[in-house]
Design a protein around this motif. Structure first.
Motif, short mmCIF file in Angstrom:
data_model
loop_
_atom_site.label_atom_id
_atom_site.label_comp_id
_atom_site.label_asym_id
_atom_site.label_seq_id
_atom_site.Cartn_x
_atom_site.Cartn_y
_atom_site.Cartn_z
N GLY A 283 -16.31 -23.18 -11.78
CA GLY A 283 -16.38 -21.73 -11.80
C GLY A 283 -15.04 -21.09 -12.12
O GLY A 283 -13.97 -21.63 -11.83
N SER A 284 -15.11 -19.91 -12.73
CA SER A 284 -13.92 -19.15 -13.08
C SER A 284 -14.24 -17.67 -12.96
O SER A 284 -15.39 -17.26 -13.11
N TRP A 285 -13.21 -16.86 -12.66
CA TRP A 285 -13.43 -15.42 -12.59
C TRP A 285 -12.14 -14.67 -12.89
O TRP A 285 -11.04 -15.20 -12.74
N GLU A 286 -12.30 -13.42 -13.32
CA GLU A 286 -11.20 -12.50 -13.57
C GLU A 286 -11.66 -11.11 -13.12
O GLU A 286 -12.66 -10.60 -13.64
N VAL A 287 -10.95 -10.52 -12.17
CA VAL A 287 -11.33 -9.22 -11.63
C VAL A 287 -10.10 -8.34 -11.54
O VAL A 287 -9.04 -8.77 -11.07
N GLY A 288 -10.25 -7.10 -11.99
CA GLY A 288 -9.20 -6.11 -11.85
C GLY A 288 -9.80 -4.74 -11.57
O GLY A 288 -10.64 -4.27 -12.35
N VAL A 289 -9.41 -4.13 -10.46
CA VAL A 289 -9.98 -2.84 -10.05
C VAL A 289 -8.85 -1.90 -9.67
O VAL A 289 -7.90 -2.31 -8.98
N THR A 290 -8.93 -0.66 -10.11
CA THR A 290 -7.97 0.37 -9.73
C THR A 290 -8.71 1.49 -9.00
O THR A 290 -9.70 2.02 -9.52
N TRP A 291 -8.23 1.82 -7.83
CA TRP A 291 -8.79 2.91 -7.03
C TRP A 291 -7.74 3.99 -6.86
O TRP A 291 -6.63 3.72 -6.42
N ARG A 292 -8.08 5.22 -7.23
CA ARG A 292 -7.17 6.36 -7.13
C ARG A 292 -7.74 7.37 -6.13
O ARG A 292 -8.49 8.27 -6.54
N PRO A 293 -7.40 7.23 -4.86
CA PRO A 293 -7.90 8.20 -3.88
C PRO A 293 -7.33 9.59 -4.11
O PRO A 293 -7.94 10.59 -3.73
N LEU A 294 -6.13 9.64 -4.74
CA LEU A 294 -5.46 10.89 -5.08
C LEU A 294 -4.90 10.76 -6.49
O LEU A 294 -4.66 9.64 -6.97
N THR A 295 -4.65 11.87 -7.15
CA THR A 295 -4.11 11.82 -8.51
C THR A 295 -2.73 11.19 -8.56
O THR A 295 -2.32 10.66 -9.59
N TYR A 296 -2.01 11.22 -7.44
CA TYR A 296 -0.65 10.70 -7.38
C TYR A 296 -0.55 9.41 -6.56
O TYR A 296 0.53 9.02 -6.13
N SER A 297 -1.68 8.73 -6.36
CA SER A 297 -1.67 7.51 -5.58
C SER A 297 -2.71 6.54 -6.16
O SER A 297 -3.81 6.96 -6.53
N ALA A 298 -2.36 5.25 -6.27
CA ALA A 298 -3.26 4.27 -6.85
C ALA A 298 -3.14 2.94 -6.13
O ALA A 298 -2.05 2.51 -5.73
N VAL A 299 -4.29 2.27 -5.95
CA VAL A 299 -4.35 0.93 -5.37
C VAL A 299 -4.98 0.00 -6.40
O VAL A 299 -6.08 0.28 -6.91
N ASP A 300 -4.29 -1.08 -6.73
CA ASP A 300 -4.77 -2.06 -7.71
C ASP A 300 -5.12 -3.37 -6.99
O ASP A 300 -4.30 -3.90 -6.22
N LEU A 301 -6.31 -3.90 -7.28
CA LEU A 301 -6.76 -5.18 -6.73
C LEU A 301 -7.02 -6.14 -7.89
O LEU A 301 -7.66 -5.77 -8.88
#
Length: 405
Positions: A283-301
């Motif tokens: 098995g193999s996987w590639e995941v990238g998610v960006t969450w922006r709760p605010l316009t000036y703040s970002a969380v990358d997974l």
């Protein structure tokens, strides 16, 4: 090591390399282009330069990086041409760790019609392998561990040429991408010519739009890896030539202003030309998610599972799983911060070696004015290995000054 870890994690909870600069350069008109020159200076302190378990050596590093990028538009087409030079001076070891990096790159995004798009890219790198990393030859690291500095850092250069043709408008129900990439890597010193290799990748991805901003994807790709100087390899070694194939399916979305991402899961095979080598399939996987709760703040997974080349030891390949998280936040016009962490698990197929790697970082950037940034960052690295003598930890502190016009 326990005391160091406690200190490192304590600092981590309080102030990461990689914090985004707040400068917003205006550029300088340059014919049909606009030029964006920059100059940065880094002052770093590392407490374990060679990343060794014992006989640790600390040192100061000065890094000067001038760069320039040209950007141009011609109708619907966009062009980028850039160059960066990075020179590092270490305070210890008589210049054996000093390096001079060059990077030249060019990109072209061409729109022939609404349904026809072509992206072309080229990159040249004249680079070095990081000290104490698993990219560096084991014999070099062993000499350092036992007696101190041995040889100059491993040097290599690489040309990489790629292209992606897209048929179908972004709003179409179906869209096809065809991708090709060729990389040529050559080692330039320390008798590492047996690691020279060419890698050729061909692939296709089909996107099926199921919602206005959500598409399913189906991807197939093949990479042929050819080691071109195997006669220079250590006695007893066999060919590392191989073919990798990836079959992935997933989803990509830009569903809201707060969340975007791509997730692909599937099957990976690595088949060696030499029958004595251990093939891989799984098995193999590639995941990238960006969450922006605010316009000036970002969380990358991010997370992935894939194989990598193992040219410096006795194994055929390394199977790596990793997971990373990063949070960037702007505290106003002038101040921004970044906190990040990454965990990785490496499995070496032949020796049954297993490594757990952790990285924790934090940093802040303060815009002194619209063209000058001041940054401070800290990074902690740790590796726990089942192989004797392969553990290490590393603390790096850095101050950065960057000017961009």
């Amino acid at each position: 090591m326990i005391i160091k870890k406690q200190i490192a994690l304590g600092v981590a909870l309080a102030c990461s390399a990689g914090a985004a600069f707040a400068t917003e350069p205006n550029g300088i008109p340059f014919g049909p282009f606009r030029a964006y020159p920059s100059l940065s200076y880094d002052l770093k302190y590392e407490d374990n330069v060679y990343r060794t378990e014992s006989n640790e050596q600390d040192g100061w590093v000065n890094v000067l990086t001038p760069a320039i990028e040209l950007r141009g538009l011609s109708g619907p087409n966009a062009y980028v041409l850039g160059y960066a030079l990075s020179k590092a001076w270490y305070s210890e070891d008589g210049g054996q760790n000093d390096y001079l990096h060059h990077r030249l790159y060019a990109n072209a995004a061409l729109e022939f019609a609404t349904r026809h798009h072509l992206d072309l890219s080229y990159e040249f790198k004249d680079w070095t392998d990081p000290r104490g990393s698993d990219f560096e030859a084991d014999e070099v690291v062993d000499v350092v561990r036992d007696t101190g500095p041995g040889t100059d850092v491993d040097e290599w250069h690489q040309h990489q040429l790629g292209g992606t043709y897209t048929f179908g408008a972004p709003s179409a129900r179906g869209r096809l991408e065809l991708h090709a990439d060729q990389a040529w890597r050559r080692y330039d010193n320390n008798g590492q010519e047996y690691r020279d290799r060419d890698a050729t990748t061909l692939g296709a991805t089909f996107y099926a739009r199921v919602m206005p901003k959500t598409s399913l994807l189906f991807e197939v790709a093949q990479t042929d890896i050819d080691y071109v100087n195997e006669r220079a390899a250590p006695p007893g070694s066999t060919s590392l030539d191989s073919t990798e194939r990836r079959y992935l399916a997933g989803v990509t979305w830009d569903a809201t202003a707060k969340t975007t991402g791509t997730a692909k899961v599937g099957y990976l095979t690595k088949d060696f030309d030499d029958g004595s080598r251990d093939d891989f399939s799984g098995g193999s996987w590639e995941v990238g998610v960006t969450w922006r709760p605010l316009t000036y703040s970002a969380v990358d997974l991010t997370t992935s599972r894939t194989t990598s080349e193992q040219t410096t030891g006795t194994d055929d390949y390394v199977l790596t799983k990793d997971f990373g998280i990063a949070w960037t936040h702007d505290w106003g016009v002038r101040l921004s911060t970044k906190f990040d962490a990454k965990w990785a698990w490496d499995e070496y197929n032949t020796t049954d070696r297993e490594d757990d790697r952790s990285t924790y970082g934090m940093g802040l950037t303060y815009a002194l004015n619209h063209w000058l940034d001041l940054g401070a960052s800290y990074r902690y690295l740790e590796r726990d290995s089942s192989a004797a003598g392969k553990d290490y930890d590393n603390n790096t502190f850095m101050l950065t000054l960057k000017a961009a016009l």
